[in-house]
Design an enzyme around this catalytic site. Structure first.
Site, PDB file in Angstrom:
ATOM      1  N   ASP A  88       0.829  -1.205   0.000  1.00 11.89           N
ATOM      2  CA  ASP A  88       0.000   0.000   0.000  1.00 11.89           C
ATOM      3  C   ASP A  88       0.867   1.262   0.000  1.00 11.89           C
ATOM      4  O   ASP A  88       2.035   1.216   0.348  1.00 11.89           O
ATOM      5  CB  ASP A  88      -0.904   0.021   1.242  1.00 11.89           C
ATOM      6  N   GLU A  89       0.275   2.341  -0.393  1.00 10.63           N
ATOM      7  CA  GLU A  89       0.836   3.682  -0.228  1.00 10.63           C
ATOM      8  C   GLU A  89       2.310   3.764  -0.645  1.00 10.63           C
ATOM      9  O   GLU A  89       3.162   4.198   0.106  1.00 10.63           O
ATOM     10  CB  GLU A  89       0.687   4.128   1.240  1.00 10.63           C
ATOM     11  N   VAL A  90       2.574   3.324  -1.878  1.00 10.50           N
ATOM     12  CA  VAL A  90       3.942   3.406  -2.366  1.00 10.50           C
ATOM     13  C   VAL A  90       4.204   4.830  -2.873  1.00 10.50           C
ATOM     14  O   VAL A  90       3.626   5.262  -3.856  1.00 10.50           O
ATOM     15  CB  VAL A  90       4.192   2.375  -3.491  1.00 10.50           C
TER      16      VAL A  90
END
Lengths: 670, 670
Positions: free
Chosen positions: A308-310
């Site tokens: 997630d949330e790269v």
């Protein structure tokens, strides 16, 4: 083999709920006349199949019965068993997705019989049995009953973040006990994030050495947790969040980063730039060995890689990475991320593991057996399902927001976009997981932020879809929460000591009255309230106070009911609130109490408004309109957060003001 | 080396007590200006002598500081120590009678220094340091101070009976932690009695096999307890009560009895006939081997043989025993008992042990080094001392009577007959031991029957004789009791869950309000209340309720003070009481709550009387004489025990009635 008489269960649910504090509520409940006495002669006997796991389960259940009743426990067990357990087979060696968890429980005045096709099914039935024990006319007993039960979803989980705040192994163990008590079957262990790398790697010890402040699980502890969970029919799924959220990896292994180091453990919260380099072979060589080591440690077939949330700043700033992307026709950061995921997935597949990731991993080329965990919501989940992927819902079940149990209870994995799925697509929605991210919880407070809310979510995952009445859920939640105390959970136990600590040598009762009228606020408020980091003490009023006040909920019920007993409770509490500010005042000169001055004043004001309202109600008068308008304005002004808590006491008082504004109050005169 | 400025200490004690919740209060306390902040950088450093025991003590204290404050604990300790510990030498390998336990503690705004001649002294000083930590204007801190402290008596003990009700090893361990927190140094372990034989003998396994229902300590557990106690500077003295109170021995070894068996474990309470045969050599052969085995297990030099309440019916009925007595010129049962004691004493002496026994062992011919434990009182103790025997006082410290802390606190080992002793005789009074016999306590309830009362008794044993103001003691007892929560003691923690259990799915708050107004009664009432045995459940209201109600004590203080805050607290509580009966009523249909109907009604009546009294006080009126007479009569009628508890709530209401009967109440008008 089983008659899943759902219609009957639905018809009975509202009828039964008042008397049976079960959670999750069973699929099929048939009450019968009579009760089975539970006394010192309580004993469980096993018929049919047995193994060490079943014997341990019987031992634990027996312990639990004696603990929760306080009955004298004889040194030698009695001859005649009170509960006979009939297990047909062991089931899988390790708890696995889709295992048969069904059971049947029959209780008569003469004895109880629990049967199930697997040891796990027996455990689920035992959890029901202990919830049935209640004090009555002749001591403790269980009502005569016929129950047939099985879960609605096969994947019912709790995710615990142990990276942002360290959770010692005993926190994990007691939460596993509580999970088993409400029939959850997946413990998702969020083991690495920017703020901490929490597992011992023997191949790359620099990971935990530089990435954990010394707070990590040894491999022996991991095995202990996995075995403990197995005994309770719970799968353990590790998550190592990559390629983003990896600052803690890079503290010890900066060579894996997309930009030169050095890196230090992150103490703040948010989304940060440090990211694994998806373009260098060394990254995959390290991951191959590391994932191999972890795959051997965690027996479950599923393995979570986060994803997630790269944040792609480092990728964009790196000429080498950009050159690699062009060379491999990866047109964007998401494509680079997808490339990374496919490489990682191949490494997992080699070890026999199936990959799970957050929504972001869903991209063209992803293997079809991947499970998508959706923090984005039902639309995202349904989209994955339409593409052939299995998924679980977490959106709506984020415990770190400290929302009321009812809020989470109202969320159904099959609602919204999932509603339009065909049968095959719907079957790919495996269930859900509640998530406890640990920015604002410590080992001391985490239990009270997960429980008892988690029990309501567990019901959403286990019980028939039609079991969704919120009033009924809350009526059962209180006794279920108390019952969870006997699992060693600290969700209720730590409340008073944490308040005692704030009071020091001063009186603590006024602080408790204030705390009972307040509700702690979650990440959405606290992140803006002050500068928090992982180093900030979580020992203030907001940390002691519960996310949802049972007392306030009872007052709301009373303000709706307005029976003589309700009025008695309301009067007593409103008067206590009126007096409380004067009682709390002498504790001042103490910063922990000092920050509560405004809240305390307002609680006393609320008490006064409540009493005025009760006056109108009891005298059968309707309150004047300008009075009502003015009070509502005052109440509205008390709704802003103060000291990071909400004055929940506003709610029942508002109900009283509203009741006083209606005509025909004569019925309330005493 | 030390300036024991006792006069100064006495002068300061009343002054300091209000602000320093220390217990036992130190011998010499000099307050200084300023405070030392306690925050996440807290660290202890050791200078001078160190060993494993000291390091463990430092670790435990550091853990305690972080637990009790809830401060964030960094993975890596800070550079600069907040507390420097300077120990001069190890002291004895095992805690021993007369060890130097003194310490000196200096705190300034810049740091603290604790010095002591022994590791045990350091432990005592650490116990003081953690009690000094308080919340204040800028978080937690310790006041700048100079303390010189040492015990008044060298023998300060707690006796725990694990025979009548089994106490698992964890109960013992957590009580040792609490004992260390209030500087007690003797754990007297009452290991055998008619109802149980609680230690594994490898030489005579039939003792625990037939005499314990399977509830006994293995030798490994005994070693664990002894080591745990040693680490905390606590001696462990085993008691095997012989020749009476031995039914549990005879269950497995009837050949030792004075009358033919078989014998069964006793389940009732009292004094029973089964007694060891003091005339047969086999008795001494078995005791020789058994005491040898136990002497090796318990390193302390002192060994307790009980010797109380020897019922001589079996001796009188045995022709053989009577013939032996005539032959040996033993003219009476007491002489036969004395003969037995001398034989046993010789066996102990052979193993290097010094004998302790209850008053009854004192008879002509008893070795001069014997220690007499007096349950009979100061007269008996002084008589022993005049005869040259050392002694400890237990009379007045029987915790199983559940008397108020003040009652025990008023008893001094040097009072009464001891007053007339000369210096040498007085020096033979070594201290005292509180006794917890376990007829009416279980593992679940025992902590709340020992604590916090035990802390007040510990002060009697440690602090200067002149520290004896009861009001001051209670002002310190509340915070000290809360502090003990951080030792893992369950004296406060089990209260709410035990009430929750009684309420079942019903509302529990009214039950808590009633419980807060009640006090559990002790052995003197319960033994006549119903037929109790060791098999009866201890899970009723009386078992949940505390022996001494903090809430009621606070109300009594308020009813004496009558400040505006006091009046607020009184009004709020009286009104809550008035309303409570209506709130509790819906829980009926539950036998556990049903037995409280009269109590609950009376609590509401008390609330009404309290409110009437407050009305007189607040309006500056004197209550009419006939009103006063009538109310006092009602209050008197409420003093009889009900459901084995006392309605303690009567006390503050009586104070209010009395206050309302006095003139010049205008000052209380608001």
């Amino acid at each position: 083999m089983y008659r899943w008489n759902l219609l009957f269960a639905i018809a009975c649910a509202p009828l039964m709920a008042a008397s049976l504090p079960l959670m999750p509520y069973p699929a099929n409940v048939v009450p019968r006349p009579g009760r089975l006495a539970i006394d010192s002669s309580f004993r469980v006997a096993v018929e049919g199949f047995s193994d060490a796991r079943l014997e341990a389960a019987v031992r634990r259940s027996t312990d639990r019965v004696f603990r929760q009743t306080g009955l004298y426990r004889p040194g030698r067990a009695s001859q005649r068993p009170v509960l006979v357990v009939e297990c047909r087979a062991a089931g899988a060696e390790w708890p696995a997705l889709g295992e048969d968890e069904s059971y049947q429980l029959d209780v008569t005045a003469d004895g109880a019989r629990l049967s199930a096709p697997t040891v796990t099914g027996i455990q689920r039935g035992m959890a029901t049995f202990v919830q049935l024990i209640a004090p009555g006319q002749d001591g403790f007993s269980v009502p005569a009953i016929h129950i047939e039960d099985r879960p609605r979803f096969p994947w019912r989980g709790l995710m615990l973040d142990v990276a942002r705040h360290w959770m010692p192994v005993e926190v994990v163990l007691r939460n596993l006990d509580a999970m088993a008590a409400v029939k959850l079957n997946v413990f998702h262990w969020h083991l690495s994030d920017d703020q901490g790398f929490r597992v011992e790697s023997k191949l790359f010890p620099q990971l935990q050495q530089a990435g954990s402040d010394g707070n990590f699980y040894t491999q022996a502890q991991v095995r202990e947790v996995v075995d403990y969970a197995r005994e309770r029919g719970i799968r353990v799924i590790p998550e190592f969040d990559i390629p983003g959220h990896t600052t803690s990896w890079l503290a010890g292994m900066p060579q894996l980063a997309s930009a030169p180091g050095p890196y230090q453990l992150q103490r703040r919260w948010g989304i940060f730039e440090p990211t694994l380099d998806p373009t260098r072979e060394e990254t995959y060589q390290v991951l191959d060995r590391f994932l191999g080591e972890m795959a051997a440690l965690f027996p479950d077939r599923y393995f979570h890689i986060g994803g997630d949330e790269v944040e792609d700043a480092q990728w964009k700033q790196s000429a080498a990475i950009q050159a690699f992307a062009r060379q491999h026709h990866l047109a964007s950061s998401p494509e680079l991320h997808a490339y990374f995921n496919q490489r990682v997935q191949a490494l997992l597949k080699k070890r026999g593991k199936i990959m799970i990731g957050w929504d972001e991993v869903l991209a063209p080329g992803l293997a079809s057996d991947t499970v998508i965990q959706s923090w984005r919501g039902q639309e995202s989940l349904a989209a994955a399902s339409r593409k052939g992927y299995r998924g679980i819902l977490s959106s709506g079940y984020y415990l770190d927001y400290l929302k009321p149990a009812a809020t989470h209870y109202a969320v159904d994995p099959m609602d919204g976009a999932a509603h339009a799925l065909d049968a095959d697509q719907a079957a790919r929605i495996l269930g859900g997981e509640a998530c406890m991210f640990s920015e604002y919880v410590s080992a001391e407070t985490v239990d009270s932020r997960i429980w008892p809310t988690m029990a309501a979510i567990a019901e959403r995952f286990w019980s028939p879809r039609e079991v969704k009445d919120t009033v009924d859920m809350y009526a059962r939640l209180d006794p279920v929460s108390r019952g969870l105390e006997w699992t060693n959970l600290r969700h209720r136990a730590n409340y008073q000591p944490m308040l005692d600590r704030l009071a020091g040598a001063g009186p603590v009762e006024p602080l408790r009255i204030l705390a009972d009228g307040c509700e702690s606020l979650g990440i959405d408020v606290r992140r803006d309230a002050r500068k928090y980091t992982s180093l900030v003490d979580l020992n203030r009023f907001v940390d002691a106070v519960r996310p949802e006040s049972e007392s306030v909920r009872h007052l709301e019920q009373a303000a709706r009911g307005l029976t003589p007993a309700d009025l008695a409770a309301l009067r007593a509490t409103m008067r206590a609130w009126v007096e409380n500010d004067a009682r709390l005042a002498p504790v001042a000169g103490n910063a922990f109490v000092g920050e509560l001055a405004a809240l305390s004043r307002e609680l006393s004001q609320l008490g006064a408004i409540g009493l005025e309202s009760l006056g109108y109600l009891e005298n059968g008068k309707t309150a004047p309109e300008n009075w009502i308008a003015q009070k509502k304005q005052v109440l509205a002004s008390m709704e802003r957060p103060s000291a990071e808590v909400a004055l929940a006491a506003v709610r029942p008082v508002r109900l009283l003001v509203e009741a006083a504004s209606k005509r025909n109050q004569g019925a309330f005169r005493r």
